[in-house]
Scaffold this active site. Sequence first.
Site, PDB file in Angstrom:
ATOM      1  N   ASP A  51      37.882  37.119  48.176  1.00  0.00           N
ATOM      2  CA  ASP A  51      37.712  37.688  46.838  1.00  0.00           C
ATOM      3  C   ASP A  51      36.695  38.816  46.907  1.00  0.00           C
ATOM      4  OD1 ASP A  51      36.961  38.060  43.992  1.00  0.00           O
ATOM      5  OD2 ASP A  51      38.184  36.272  43.691  1.00  0.00           O
ATOM      6  N   GLY A  56      36.121  38.665  39.486  1.00  0.00           N
ATOM      7  CA  GLY A  56      35.690  37.272  39.665  1.00  0.00           C
ATOM      8  C   GLY A  56      34.189  37.188  39.867  1.00  0.00           C
ATOM      9  N   THR A 115      45.548  48.305  43.597  1.00  0.00           N
ATOM     10  CA  THR A 115      45.168  46.917  43.901  1.00  0.00           C
ATOM     11  C   THR A 115      46.413  46.036  43.988  1.00  0.00           C
ATOM     12  OG1 THR A 115      43.067  47.178  42.760  1.00  0.00           O
ATOM     13  CG2 THR A 115      43.828  44.924  43.097  1.00  0.00           C
ATOM     14  N   ALA A 137      51.189  34.958  42.419  1.00  0.00           N
ATOM     15  CA  ALA A 137      50.988  34.867  40.961  1.00  0.00           C
ATOM     16  C   ALA A 137      51.413  36.186  40.325  1.00  0.00           C
ATOM     17  CB  ALA A 137      49.518  34.586  40.654  1.00  0.00           C
ATOM     18  N   TYR A 169      50.431  47.769  34.871  1.00  0.00           N
ATOM     19  CA  TYR A 169      50.209  46.383  35.321  1.00  0.00           C
ATOM     20  C   TYR A 169      51.553  45.676  35.502  1.00  0.00           C
ATOM     21  CZ  TYR A 169      48.548  41.491  35.049  1.00  0.00           C
ATOM     22  OH  TYR A 169      48.291  40.166  35.293  1.00  0.00           O
TER      23      TYR A 169
HETATM   24  N1  LIG Z   1      44.886  34.578  33.150  1.00  0.00           N
HETATM   25  C1  LIG Z   1      46.090  34.849  32.703  1.00  0.00           C
HETATM   26  O1  LIG Z   1      46.367  34.629  31.524  1.00  0.00           O
HETATM   27  C2  LIG Z   1      47.147  35.426  33.615  1.00  0.00           C
HETATM   28  C3  LIG Z   1      48.392  35.731  33.043  1.00  0.00           C
HETATM   29  C4  LIG Z   1      49.372  36.270  33.855  1.00  0.00           C
HETATM   30  C5  LIG Z   1      49.146  36.449  35.216  1.00  0.00           C
HETATM   31  N2  LIG Z   1      47.938  36.130  35.740  1.00  0.00           N
HETATM   32  C6  LIG Z   1      47.749  36.354  37.182  1.00  0.00           C
HETATM   33  O2  LIG Z   1      46.994  35.298  37.738  1.00  0.00           O
HETATM   34  C7  LIG Z   1      46.153  35.793  38.780  1.00  0.00           C
HETATM   35  C8  LIG Z   1      44.714  35.366  38.530  1.00  0.00           C
HETATM   36  O3  LIG Z   1      44.289  35.904  37.280  1.00  0.00           O
HETATM   37  P1  LIG Z   1      42.945  35.477  36.555  1.00  0.00           P
HETATM   38  O4  LIG Z   1      43.226  35.387  35.121  1.00  0.00           O
HETATM   39  O5  LIG Z   1      42.333  34.323  37.244  1.00  0.00           O
HETATM   40  O6  LIG Z   1      42.091  36.790  36.741  1.00  0.00           O
HETATM   41  P2  LIG Z   1      40.688  37.018  37.488  1.00  0.00           P
HETATM   42  O7  LIG Z   1      40.373  38.458  37.292  1.00  0.00           O
HETATM   43  O8  LIG Z   1      39.701  36.036  37.033  1.00  0.00           O
HETATM   44  O9  LIG Z   1      41.082  36.725  38.993  1.00  0.00           O
HETATM   45  C9  LIG Z   1      41.501  37.706  39.900  1.00  0.00           C
HETATM   46  C10 LIG Z   1      40.581  37.604  41.109  1.00  0.00           C
HETATM   47  O10 LIG Z   1      41.041  38.490  42.115  1.00  0.00           O
HETATM   48  C11 LIG Z   1      39.895  39.153  42.673  1.00  0.00           C
HETATM   49  N3  LIG Z   1      40.373  40.414  43.232  1.00  0.00           N
HETATM   50  C12 LIG Z   1      40.857  41.487  42.571  1.00  0.00           C
HETATM   51  N4  LIG Z   1      41.223  42.433  43.458  1.00  0.00           N
HETATM   52  C13 LIG Z   1      40.960  41.944  44.695  1.00  0.00           C
HETATM   53  C14 LIG Z   1      41.139  42.448  46.013  1.00  0.00           C
HETATM   54  N5  LIG Z   1      41.630  43.659  46.226  1.00  0.00           N
HETATM   55  N6  LIG Z   1      40.765  41.677  47.056  1.00  0.00           N
HETATM   56  C15 LIG Z   1      40.224  40.441  46.855  1.00  0.00           C
HETATM   57  N7  LIG Z   1      40.059  39.912  45.617  1.00  0.00           N
HETATM   58  C16 LIG Z   1      40.422  40.662  44.566  1.00  0.00           C
HETATM   59  C17 LIG Z   1      38.940  39.316  41.500  1.00  0.00           C
HETATM   60  O11 LIG Z   1      37.599  39.521  41.884  1.00  0.00           O
HETATM   61  C18 LIG Z   1      39.140  37.982  40.777  1.00  0.00           C
HETATM   62  O12 LIG Z   1      38.268  36.999  41.285  1.00  0.00           O
HETATM   63  C19 LIG Z   1      46.370  37.299  38.827  1.00  0.00           C
HETATM   64  O13 LIG Z   1      47.283  37.604  39.851  1.00  0.00           O
HETATM   65  C20 LIG Z   1      46.982  37.622  37.469  1.00  0.00           C
HETATM   66  O14 LIG Z   1      47.835  38.747  37.532  1.00  0.00           O
HETATM   67  C21 LIG Z   1      46.919  35.638  34.963  1.00  0.00           C
END
Ligand SMILES: NC(=O)c1ccc[n+]([C@@H]2O[C@H](COP(=O)([O-])OP(=O)(O)OC[C@H]3O[C@@H](n4cnc5c(N)ncnc54)[C@H](O)[C@@H]3O)[C@@H](O)[C@H]2O)c1
Length: 337
Positions: A51, A56, A115, A137, A169
Amino acid sequence: MKVRAPPVRGAGEELLAMARQHILVTGGAGFIGSHLVERLLAEGHRVVVIDDLSTGRLSNLKAVTRHPELRIRIERVSDCRDLPRLARQAHCIYHLAAAVGVQLVARFPIRTIHTNLRETEALLAAASRGQTPVLLASTSEVYGKSGKPLFSETDDLLIGPPNFGRWSYACSKLMDEFLAMAYAQERGLPVVVARLFNTVGPRQTGRFGMVLPRLVAAARAGKPLEVYGSGRQTRSFCWVGDTVEALVRLQNLPAARGLVVNIGGTEEISILDLARRVRQACGSRSIIKRIPYRRVFPGDFEDLQHRCPDLRRLRRLTGFRPRTPLAEIIRRLVVET
Ligand SMILES: NC(=O)c1ccc[n+]([C@@H]2O[C@H](COP(=O)([O-])OP(=O)(O)OC[C@H]3O[C@@H](n4cnc5c(N)ncnc54)[C@H](O)[C@@H]3O)[C@@H](O)[C@H]2O)c1
């Protein structure tokens, strides 16, 4: 050579034996990732998190930071020089790292596209060398402006034009899905795509536009609850524990490989009603204020009028469907976060 746990039969499903596994989680310090990591460690697995902490936080993992079976690598997936080795050693990979959040995405479309494409490409390439199973995901955003009452995995997708930043996105995550399916087809990679609808729970931040944590924080602080647009747009919400349960079941289910599967809640509510219910649950006197989209999002912006998943595929495959009612979700958010 990697030894994988043999498939076993259980409750009509083909599940991999729950032997101790080495599991790689990208985005493991994020909101959903941190709940998943806790769950995997509790099941006795060894977990490596990659991460870059862009959205995060290490504090998301504070309950398990000292766990002897957890390794945390703070770097971008595509910068991780050990990625090929980590992917080869893993029994399976959860790929959650992504640029996430409507506000962040609308403001930084270049970062979003880079990304979501580059990191996924790097991850799939590494996984395919050792044929390590991947759960990718994805997001309900890929359904775009569909007017259907329930969004189903076999639907055609209706995404808006490229000058609207938010669609970067949806499009980049959709390309991730295509890429995953291409790796499955050409390289035989075992991969399942989970299309997540709005997921909520502790550790989700409102910083990047997530509606429920933002409303709860405003109601608690006695500040206006800001509702973007008319507020008549509807959404459904899934408790993060339910999402994690579905992710784990799908990852461990060979029958799910090569498929796209929806995960989400099905109880729809307008954002205006959601704000009222949050205000009531918090015992707050905050006003509810409608804000035009143009004041919140730069450039052109389109919102989705509604978004609700068809969960028949998830249920047929795993026997599971998210079960936390919205009232309970709101209660837990108010009491537990
Ligand atoms: N939370 C939701 O409602 C939701 C809905 C649809 C899809 N998603 C998908 O679920 C996944 C997790 O989402 P989330 O809500 O936990 O978001 P989040 O932002 O909390 O988690 C994403 C994590 O990925 C890390 N990250 C981003 N780019 C990175 C990189 N290049 N290398 C390493 N780490 C990287 C971030 O630091 C973060 O910890 C994502 O793929 C998102 O598209 C989430």
